[in-house]
Design a protein around this motif. Structure first.
Motif, PDB file in Angstrom:
ATOM      1  N   VAL A  43      10.473  11.713   5.839  1.00  0.00           N
ATOM      2  CA  VAL A  43       9.204  11.834   5.112  1.00  0.00           C
ATOM      3  C   VAL A  43       8.258  10.702   5.498  1.00  0.00           C
ATOM      4  O   VAL A  43       7.049  10.911   5.654  1.00  0.00           O
ATOM      5  N   TYR A  44       8.801   9.511   5.675  1.00  0.00           N
ATOM      6  CA  TYR A  44       7.973   8.378   6.092  1.00  0.00           C
ATOM      7  C   TYR A  44       7.341   8.639   7.454  1.00  0.00           C
ATOM      8  O   TYR A  44       6.156   8.336   7.669  1.00  0.00           O
ATOM      9  N   VAL A  45       8.085   9.230   8.371  1.00  0.00           N
ATOM     10  CA  VAL A  45       7.545   9.587   9.685  1.00  0.00           C
ATOM     11  C   VAL A  45       6.403  10.588   9.527  1.00  0.00           C
ATOM     12  O   VAL A  45       5.343  10.470  10.163  1.00  0.00           O
ATOM     13  N   ILE A  46       6.588  11.590   8.656  1.00  0.00           N
ATOM     14  CA  ILE A  46       5.547  12.594   8.410  1.00  0.00           C
ATOM     15  C   ILE A  46       4.316  11.942   7.784  1.00  0.00           C
ATOM     16  O   ILE A  46       3.175  12.218   8.178  1.00  0.00           O
ATOM     17  N   LEU A  47       4.544  11.063   6.815  1.00  0.00           N
ATOM     18  CA  LEU A  47       3.433  10.391   6.135  1.00  0.00           C
ATOM     19  C   LEU A  47       2.610   9.536   7.096  1.00  0.00           C
ATOM     20  O   LEU A  47       1.382   9.455   6.980  1.00  0.00           O
ATOM     21  N   ARG A  98       0.844  -1.201   0.000  1.00  0.00           N
ATOM     22  CA  ARG A  98       0.000   0.000   0.000  1.00  0.00           C
ATOM     23  C   ARG A  98       0.878   1.248   0.000  1.00  0.00           C
ATOM     24  O   ARG A  98       1.592   1.511   0.968  1.00  0.00           O
ATOM     25  N   PRO A  99       0.832   2.032  -1.085  1.00  0.00           N
ATOM     26  CA  PRO A  99       1.624   3.266  -1.124  1.00  0.00           C
ATOM     27  C   PRO A  99       0.989   4.370  -0.288  1.00  0.00           C
ATOM     28  O   PRO A  99      -0.236   4.494  -0.222  1.00  0.00           O
ATOM     29  N   ILE A 100       1.835   5.188   0.369  1.00  0.00           N
ATOM     30  CA  ILE A 100       1.316   6.321   1.143  1.00  0.00           C
ATOM     31  C   ILE A 100       1.948   7.642   0.688  1.00  0.00           C
ATOM     32  O   ILE A 100       1.564   8.713   1.163  1.00  0.00           O
ATOM     33  N   GLY A 101       2.902   7.576  -0.225  1.00  0.00           N
ATOM     34  CA  GLY A 101       3.511   8.778  -0.787  1.00  0.00           C
ATOM     35  C   GLY A 101       4.147   8.444  -2.124  1.00  0.00           C
ATOM     36  O   GLY A 101       4.470   7.283  -2.395  1.00  0.00           O
ATOM     37  N   ILE A 138       2.508  14.022  -2.992  1.00  0.00           N
ATOM     38  CA  ILE A 138       3.659  14.030  -3.891  1.00  0.00           C
ATOM     39  C   ILE A 138       4.873  14.557  -3.128  1.00  0.00           C
ATOM     40  O   ILE A 138       4.804  15.612  -2.481  1.00  0.00           O
ATOM     41  N   ILE A 139       5.981  13.842  -3.223  1.00  0.00           N
ATOM     42  CA  ILE A 139       7.200  14.207  -2.509  1.00  0.00           C
ATOM     43  C   ILE A 139       8.208  14.775  -3.501  1.00  0.00           C
ATOM     44  O   ILE A 139       8.556  14.121  -4.490  1.00  0.00           O
ATOM     45  N   THR A 140       8.667  15.995  -3.248  1.00  0.00           N
ATOM     46  CA  THR A 140       9.610  16.659  -4.149  1.00  0.00           C
ATOM     47  C   THR A 140      10.784  17.218  -3.334  1.00  0.00           C
ATOM     48  O   THR A 140      10.781  17.193  -2.116  1.00  0.00           O
ATOM     49  N   PHE A 147       8.941   6.782  -7.761  1.00  0.00           N
ATOM     50  CA  PHE A 147       8.502   5.571  -7.068  1.00  0.00           C
ATOM     51  C   PHE A 147       7.597   5.956  -5.906  1.00  0.00           C
ATOM     52  O   PHE A 147       7.497   7.132  -5.526  1.00  0.00           O
ATOM     53  N   TYR A 148       6.927   4.953  -5.351  1.00  0.00           N
ATOM     54  CA  TYR A 148       6.107   5.159  -4.165  1.00  0.00           C
ATOM     55  C   TYR A 148       6.931   4.865  -2.904  1.00  0.00           C
ATOM     56  O   TYR A 148       7.926   4.141  -2.950  1.00  0.00           O
ATOM     57  N   VAL A 149       6.458   5.414  -1.789  1.00  0.00           N
ATOM     58  CA  VAL A 149       6.890   4.975  -0.459  1.00  0.00           C
ATOM     59  C   VAL A 149       5.695   4.226   0.119  1.00  0.00           C
ATOM     60  O   VAL A 149       4.583   4.762   0.171  1.00  0.00           O
TER      61      VAL A 149
END
Length: 239
Positions: A153-157, A108-111, A140-142, A119-121
Motif C-alpha cells: 500500500v505504501y508503494v501505491i500511495l 506527514r500522513p499519506i494514507g 482510506i485503507i481498508t 492509524f496513518y501511514v
C-alpha cells in the motif's frame, strides 16, 4: 642579560586573551533563557501545536525560563521532542538574545488505515497515530491489513502522491488479498482493480488514457469495474 620586550608583550597578550575568553565563557554559561520559541518547518503543520510542545517540555523540565545555559543539554531536549510520535525531526538551539528555539518538522500522513486499529501511514511508510488536532484528507485503507500488505500500500500511495490527477481523485485503497488491491475514486462509481504493485507506472498511465477518453465520450457512468491486472490492458465491465 637583556630583557626581551617582545616575549613580554606576547605573554601579556596571551594572559589578556585567556582572561577575556574565560570571562566570556563564564558569562555564556550563566546566560539565562529569556523566552521560548517553537517553529514548525515545512507544510501541513497540523498535527501538533505550540501548546502541546510546551506541555511536553514542561512535563520533562518544568519551566525552562530563567534556567542558565550551563544547565541545558540541547541534544537531550531534541530527543525529548523527537520522542513525540507526531515529530519527524527537531533542532534546538539558544540564540545570543537568550531565546531557546525549537525548529520542528512534523510527520506527514499519506494514507489512513481503518481497521481494528486506526492509524496513518506516513511519507516514510511508518505507522503514525491519529491526531486530536486535525484529520488528514488522505486515501482510506481498508480490507486485510497485514505488515506485507501495508508495504505494498505504501508503494501505491507513493505513486498516487507523485501524480496530481491520482492525488486529487483516489480516495480509497481496499486490500482484497495479497497482490489484489482496489482503488476507489472520488467522483466515479466504478472500482479499479489494480492487481499487484508490479508495473504501477504503466498501469496508471493506461488508466489515465482510458479515463480521459471515456470522460470525453461521457461513458464513465457505464462502467462498474475497471481492471488493470492484465499486461498493458484496461479491461472494463459495464453495469
Amino acid at each position: 642579560m637583556r630583557f626581551n620586550w617582545n616575549i613580554f608583550k606576547m605573554v601579556f597578550l596571551l594572559i589578556i586573551v585567556s582572561g577575556l575568553y574565560a570571562f566570556t565563557n563564564n558569562r555564556s554559561k550563566n546566560k539565562e533563557i529569556k523566552d521560548l520559541k517553537i517553529e514548525f518547518v515545512g507544510i501541513d503543520n497540523l498535527y501538533l501545536t505550540n501548546e502541546s510542545v510546551n506541555k511536553l517540555l514542561i512535563q520533562n523540565y518544568g519551566s525552562l525560563k530563567n534556567i542558565t545555559k550551563e544547565k541545558l543539554v540541547l541534544n537531550t531536549i531534541e530527543k525529548v521532542i523527537e520522542a513525540n510520535e507526531m515529530v519527524k525531526s527537531a533542532q534546538v538551539y539558544l540564540t545570543v538574545d537568550g531565546e531557546l528555539t525549537s525548529k520542528i518538522v512534523q510527520r506527514r500522513p499519506i494514507g489512513r488505515v481503518e481497521g481494528i486499529t486506526k492509524f496513518y501511514v506516513d511519507d516514510e511508510g511508518k505507522r503514525m497515530p491519529l491526531s486530536k488536532y486535525h484529520s488528514a484528507r488522505v486515501p482510506i485503507i481498508t480490507g486485510k491489513i497485514t505488515g506485507e500488505s501495508l508495504e505494498d500500500v505504501y508503494v501505491i500511495l507513493k505513486h498516487i502522491n507523485s501524480d496530481e490527477f491520482l492525488r486529487k481523485n483516489v480516495i480509497g485503497i481496499h486490500i482484497d488479498d495479497v497482490d489484489k488491491y482496489q482503488l476507489k475514486f472520488r467522483m466515479e462509481n466504478f472500482v479499479v482493480n489494480l492487481g499487484g504493485v508490479d508495473s504501477l507506472t504503466e498501469k496508471f498511465n493506461n488508466f489515465k488514457a482510458f479515463y480521459t477518453k471515456a470522460n470525453k465520450d461521457k461513458t464513465l457512468e457505464e462502467y462498474n469495474m475497471v481492471s488493470l491486472e492484465f499486461d498493458n490492458q484496461v479491461v472494463c465491465t459495464k453495469i
